[in-house]
Motif scaffolding. Structure first.
Motif, mmCIF file in Angstrom:
data_model
loop_
_atom_site.group_PDB
_atom_site.id
_atom_site.type_symbol
_atom_site.label_atom_id
_atom_site.label_comp_id
_atom_site.label_asym_id
_atom_site.label_seq_id
_atom_site.Cartn_x
_atom_site.Cartn_y
_atom_site.Cartn_z
ATOM 1 N N CYS A 143 6.669 36.329 -18.975
ATOM 2 C CA CYS A 143 6.948 36.807 -17.617
ATOM 3 C C CYS A 143 8.308 37.511 -17.585
ATOM 4 O O CYS A 143 9.294 36.990 -18.115
ATOM 5 C CB CYS A 143 6.954 35.607 -16.667
ATOM 6 N N HIS A 159 10.381 37.775 -15.267
ATOM 7 C CA HIS A 159 11.376 37.117 -14.411
ATOM 8 C C HIS A 159 12.358 36.311 -15.260
ATOM 9 O O HIS A 159 13.512 36.682 -15.405
ATOM 10 C CB HIS A 159 10.667 36.233 -13.374
ATOM 11 N N ARG A 160 11.895 35.237 -15.866
ATOM 12 C CA ARG A 160 12.752 34.389 -16.716
ATOM 13 C C ARG A 160 12.028 33.992 -17.994
ATOM 14 O O ARG A 160 12.310 32.938 -18.570
ATOM 15 C CB ARG A 160 13.168 33.130 -15.956
ATOM 16 N N CYS A 167 2.371 32.807 -12.936
ATOM 17 C CA CYS A 167 3.376 32.254 -13.847
ATOM 18 C C CYS A 167 3.645 30.792 -13.481
ATOM 19 O O CYS A 167 3.861 30.470 -12.305
ATOM 20 C CB CYS A 167 4.659 33.074 -13.763
ATOM 21 N N HIS A 219 7.723 30.092 -11.641
ATOM 22 C CA HIS A 219 8.130 30.406 -10.265
ATOM 23 C C HIS A 219 7.030 31.139 -9.502
ATOM 24 O O HIS A 219 7.297 31.776 -8.486
ATOM 25 C CB HIS A 219 9.416 31.236 -10.251
HETATM 26 S S1 FES Z 1 9.632 32.976 -15.108
HETATM 27 FE FE1 FES Z 1 7.780 33.715 -14.269
HETATM 28 S S2 FES Z 1 8.079 33.675 -12.141
HETATM 29 FE FE2 FES Z 1 9.977 33.001 -12.972
#
Ligand code: FES
Length: 103
Positions: free
Chosen positions: A45, A47-48, A64, A67
């Motif tokens: 992902c 995001h993180r 995911c 989050h």
């Molecule tokens: S790591 Fe996937 S939504 Fe935050």
């Protein structure tokens, strides 16, 4: 140029409504079965770097597990309001094997 490699056997692919992680040639893949159709996304992902292959399916998206960002399994595009995407890898079946193009 396409680089088709064996991902798994057809029998090892996830059942309808399920998602799993796979790795081939060092590429981590999120493999999902949405309504009987298999799709392969980049597993990480944006995001993180959550592992999408440990997430779940809602509608035609994989969620995911960290989050809850949602990514369309066909396009890799995140659902609004997130403006991110992950790569989508072409898949094909040859005999009993599921192949993925990781080029
Ligand atoms: S790591 Fe996937 S939504 Fe935050």
């Amino acid at each position: 140029m396409a680089q088709w490699v064996r991902l798994c056997s057809v029998a090892e692919a996830p059942a309808v409504g399920h998602v799993q992680e796979a790795e081939v040639d060092g590429v981590a893949i999120c493999l999902a079965n949405v309504n009987g159709e298999l799709s392969a996304l980049d597993n990480w992902c944006p995001h993180r770097l959550g592992p999408l292959g440990q997430g779940w399916i809602e509608g035609d998206a994989v969620i995911c597990p960290w989050h809850s960002w949602a990514f369309n399994m066909k396009t890799g595009q995140a659902e609004y309001p997130v403006h991110e995407h992950v790569d989508v890898f072409p898949l094909k079946v040859e005999g009993d094997n599921l192949l993925v193009d990781i080029e």
